[in-house]
Motif scaffolding. Structure first.
Motif, PDB file in Angstrom:
ATOM      1  N   ALA A  23      -9.881  10.346   4.556  1.00  0.00           N
ATOM      2  CA  ALA A  23      -9.200  10.677   5.811  1.00  0.00           C
ATOM      3  C   ALA A  23      -8.329   9.539   6.338  1.00  0.00           C
ATOM      4  CB  ALA A  23     -10.237  11.071   6.862  1.00  0.00           C
ATOM      5  N   LYS A  24      -8.236   8.455   5.593  1.00  0.00           N
ATOM      6  CA  LYS A  24      -7.365   7.364   6.062  1.00  0.00           C
ATOM      7  C   LYS A  24      -5.949   7.897   6.236  1.00  0.00           C
ATOM      8  CE  LYS A  24      -9.557   3.185   4.243  1.00  0.00           C
ATOM      9  NZ  LYS A  24     -10.690   3.335   5.133  1.00  0.00           N
ATOM     10  N   THR A  25      -5.383   7.587   7.361  1.00  0.00           N
ATOM     11  CA  THR A  25      -4.053   8.124   7.643  1.00  0.00           C
ATOM     12  C   THR A  25      -2.981   7.291   6.968  1.00  0.00           C
ATOM     13  OG1 THR A  25      -3.752   6.738   9.572  1.00  0.00           O
ATOM     14  CG2 THR A  25      -4.853   8.863   9.913  1.00  0.00           C
ATOM     15  N   ARG A  26      -1.791   7.847   6.959  1.00  0.00           N
ATOM     16  CA  ARG A  26      -0.624   7.152   6.435  1.00  0.00           C
ATOM     17  C   ARG A  26      -0.463   5.794   7.133  1.00  0.00           C
ATOM     18  NH1 ARG A  26       5.091   7.205   6.821  1.00  0.00           N
ATOM     19  NH2 ARG A  26       6.047   7.431   4.781  1.00  0.00           N
ATOM     20  N   THR A  27      -0.688   5.775   8.438  1.00  0.00           N
ATOM     21  CA  THR A  27      -0.531   4.515   9.177  1.00  0.00           C
ATOM     22  C   THR A  27      -1.572   3.481   8.772  1.00  0.00           C
ATOM     23  OG1 THR A  27       0.381   5.761  11.033  1.00  0.00           O
ATOM     24  CG2 THR A  27      -0.342   3.518  11.486  1.00  0.00           C
ATOM     25  N   ALA A  38      -3.640  -1.956  -6.281  1.00  0.00           N
ATOM     26  CA  ALA A  38      -4.108  -3.009  -5.370  1.00  0.00           C
ATOM     27  C   ALA A  38      -4.445  -2.426  -4.007  1.00  0.00           C
ATOM     28  CB  ALA A  38      -3.035  -4.089  -5.234  1.00  0.00           C
ATOM     29  N   LEU A  39      -3.622  -1.498  -3.569  1.00  0.00           N
ATOM     30  CA  LEU A  39      -3.806  -0.951  -2.236  1.00  0.00           C
ATOM     31  C   LEU A  39      -5.009  -0.011  -2.178  1.00  0.00           C
ATOM     32  CD1 LEU A  39      -2.264  -1.605   0.240  1.00  0.00           C
ATOM     33  CD2 LEU A  39      -0.958   0.484  -0.060  1.00  0.00           C
ATOM     34  N   SER A  40      -5.168   0.801  -3.209  1.00  0.00           N
ATOM     35  CA  SER A  40      -6.312   1.719  -3.207  1.00  0.00           C
ATOM     36  C   SER A  40      -7.612   0.918  -3.272  1.00  0.00           C
ATOM     37  CB  SER A  40      -6.210   2.715  -4.367  1.00  0.00           C
ATOM     38  OG  SER A  40      -6.269   2.042  -5.597  1.00  0.00           O
ATOM     39  N   GLU A  41      -7.589  -0.187  -4.006  1.00  0.00           N
ATOM     40  CA  GLU A  41      -8.784  -1.026  -4.083  1.00  0.00           C
ATOM     41  C   GLU A  41      -9.095  -1.651  -2.722  1.00  0.00           C
ATOM     42  OE1 GLU A  41      -8.839  -3.596  -7.573  1.00  0.00           O
ATOM     43  OE2 GLU A  41      -9.996  -5.062  -6.414  1.00  0.00           O
ATOM     44  N   GLN A  42      -8.063  -2.196  -2.092  1.00  0.00           N
ATOM     45  CA  GLN A  42      -8.279  -2.853  -0.799  1.00  0.00           C
ATOM     46  C   GLN A  42      -8.783  -1.861   0.254  1.00  0.00           C
ATOM     47  OE1 GLN A  42      -5.341  -5.620   0.512  1.00  0.00           O
ATOM     48  NE2 GLN A  42      -5.770  -5.303   2.670  1.00  0.00           N
ATOM     49  N   LEU A  43      -8.260  -0.649   0.208  1.00  0.00           N
ATOM     50  CA  LEU A  43      -8.613   0.357   1.212  1.00  0.00           C
ATOM     51  C   LEU A  43      -9.838   1.171   0.806  1.00  0.00           C
ATOM     52  CD1 LEU A  43      -5.017   1.574   2.013  1.00  0.00           C
ATOM     53  CD2 LEU A  43      -6.607   0.696   3.717  1.00  0.00           C
ATOM     54  N   GLN A  44     -10.356   0.901  -0.387  1.00  0.00           N
ATOM     55  CA  GLN A  44     -11.479   1.677  -0.922  1.00  0.00           C
ATOM     56  C   GLN A  44     -11.195   3.170  -0.885  1.00  0.00           C
ATOM     57  OE1 GLN A  44     -14.688  -0.543   1.506  1.00  0.00           O
ATOM     58  NE2 GLN A  44     -15.624  -0.233  -0.493  1.00  0.00           N
ATOM     59  N   MET A  45     -10.000   3.516  -1.306  1.00  0.00           N
ATOM     60  CA  MET A  45      -9.676   4.929  -1.456  1.00  0.00           C
ATOM     61  C   MET A  45      -9.116   5.148  -2.862  1.00  0.00           C
ATOM     62  SD  MET A  45      -6.301   5.118   1.045  1.00  0.00           S
ATOM     63  CE  MET A  45      -5.825   6.834   0.805  1.00  0.00           C
ATOM     64  N   SER A  46      -8.994   6.403  -3.245  1.00  0.00           N
ATOM     65  CA  SER A  46      -8.523   6.676  -4.597  1.00  0.00           C
ATOM     66  C   SER A  46      -7.017   6.448  -4.695  1.00  0.00           C
ATOM     67  CB  SER A  46      -8.837   8.120  -4.969  1.00  0.00           C
ATOM     68  OG  SER A  46      -8.095   8.986  -4.126  1.00  0.00           O
ATOM     69  N   VAL A  62      -3.599   7.419  -2.137  1.00  0.00           N
ATOM     70  CA  VAL A  62      -2.406   6.651  -1.756  1.00  0.00           C
ATOM     71  C   VAL A  62      -1.148   7.411  -2.182  1.00  0.00           C
ATOM     72  CG1 VAL A  62      -1.204   4.450  -1.971  1.00  0.00           C
ATOM     73  CG2 VAL A  62      -3.702   4.493  -2.036  1.00  0.00           C
ATOM     74  N   VAL A  63      -1.190   7.939  -3.406  1.00  0.00           N
ATOM     75  CA  VAL A  63      -0.031   8.671  -3.928  1.00  0.00           C
ATOM     76  C   VAL A  63       0.305   9.870  -3.038  1.00  0.00           C
ATOM     77  CG1 VAL A  63       0.776  10.124  -5.833  1.00  0.00           C
ATOM     78  CG2 VAL A  63      -0.322   7.936  -6.330  1.00  0.00           C
ATOM     79  N   LYS A  64      -0.751  10.520  -2.535  1.00  0.00           N
ATOM     80  CA  LYS A  64      -0.567  11.700  -1.671  1.00  0.00           C
ATOM     81  C   LYS A  64       0.359  11.366  -0.492  1.00  0.00           C
ATOM     82  CE  LYS A  64      -3.614  12.675   1.361  1.00  0.00           C
ATOM     83  NZ  LYS A  64      -4.995  12.738   1.872  1.00  0.00           N
ATOM     84  N   HIS A  65       0.162  10.162   0.059  1.00  0.00           N
ATOM     85  CA  HIS A  65       0.964   9.780   1.225  1.00  0.00           C
ATOM     86  C   HIS A  65       2.396   9.378   0.849  1.00  0.00           C
ATOM     87  CE1 HIS A  65      -2.124  10.055   4.241  1.00  0.00           C
ATOM     88  NE2 HIS A  65      -2.930   9.229   3.610  1.00  0.00           N
ATOM     89  N   PHE A  66       2.565   8.771  -0.316  1.00  0.00           N
ATOM     90  CA  PHE A  66       3.859   8.131  -0.593  1.00  0.00           C
ATOM     91  C   PHE A  66       4.566   8.600  -1.860  1.00  0.00           C
ATOM     92  CE2 PHE A  66       1.281   5.341   1.972  1.00  0.00           C
ATOM     93  CZ  PHE A  66       2.108   5.195   3.056  1.00  0.00           C
TER      94      PHE A  66
END
Lengths: 209, 209
Positions: free
Chosen positions: A14-18, A40-48, A52-56
């Protein structure tokens, strides 16, 4: 898988784009735009990665969106508080004071996002460089606009070279970042404030009361 | 394998440590110290990875050696021509003129090596950051030494704040890099030279004849 782990995944998903952009801008301020990978970003945010791809959609779009987000943050923390000030010297002094706070404060953990990104991308042609170039030019235009208004109102000496003043004022801001981020010198903000105020007064600005 | 290909390999293998360092510093000026991998460098130089490793042992040592090499180049092109000048304003004006040439010239294809490396490494603790910090501090000390000598000789106004002058003079150099490398603005060198000369004269330096 236990119920709580499922819940945790839901929260992560549920992490938002922001949320993602905030983490991306912070990471880029420390490690550079080049370090902004989906991995790197998915690891830092502990999300798949797919989250991340879904947002961007792609790494390129993530990087561009991060620059836009950092511009919005800059506008919020530096320009927001000056919105009600009179254009000219009053607003310029307000903006530069907040700008110095931003350069030496905790907005991004790696310091000014644009100081880092400008030096990183300046010799790498493409949309990222174009975006950083446009953002830095917009920052210079902020300074130029208020100086021009001040000159038009007679608050600066006749014949003042506004472009030279923009060059000098912005250079002081860059040096504050260098002292703060690389040289670990706590005098940066003081020296920057002093240099800016002397510059204004040398060109006829009434001293701060 | 033909004879000529063997010869070519011998030529490739004979690249000296300095050849490698020159390519490394140039690559880092464009893409950053982080981009300095044994793989990237061996590809660019058309030599084997083991050939690069032979000279440096590891990526970390290659990166550190590249910073040292760039310092030597800076000393050669910026300080070398001023070696015979009298310490004080005369030497400082000579150094800053060469410094501006270096910032806007072809020494490194990505512009000032240290402008790029400082912003890249300032939030990444370790030997690379320490090395860049020491090099930038040495550059500031060059400016400070000649200003202090000038003040001691009575060539600057009594009571001049030398550290503030160092801050301002060095900030102009940074801004020249920004204008030249990111903003594609050919006025950077002129504005930098003007800002430096005004700074000196404002603090009592006799104008250039």
């Amino acid at each position: 898988m236990t119920g709580s782990r499922v819940d945790q995944r839901r929260v992560r998903g549920a992490k938002t784009r922001t949320d993602v952009l905030r983490a991306a801008a912070d990471l880029a301020s420390r490690r550079g735009i080049e370090a902004l990978t989906l991995g790197a970003l998915s690891e830092q945010l502990q999300m798949s990665k797919s989250g991340v791809v879904k947002h961007f959609g792609s790494r390129d779009r993530l990087q561009l969106a991060t620059i836009d987000y950092a511009s919005e943050v800059f506008a919020e923390v530096v320009l927001g508080p000056a919105a009600d000030q009179a254009p000219g010297l009053e607003r310029l002094r307000s903006i530069t004071a907040r700008w110095l706070d931003y350069l030496t404060g905790p907005t991004f953990s790696g310091g000014c996002f644009f100081y880092a990104a400008a030096a990183e991308l300046d010799r790498q042609p493409g949309p990222l460089r174009d975006s950083i170039q446009a953002t830095v030019q917009a920052g210079l235009a902020l300074i130029r606009d208020d100086l021009s208004t001040a000159a038009g109102q007679g608050d600066l000496a006749a014949g003042t070279d506004i472009d030279q003043m923009v060059f000098e004022l912005h250079s002081f801001l860059q040096e504050v970042s260098l002292m703060h981020l690389l040289l670990d010198d706590p005098m940066g903000r003081v020296r920057g404030q002093r240099a800016i105020e002397h510059l204004l007064e040398r060109h006829g600005a009434r001293p701060l009361s």
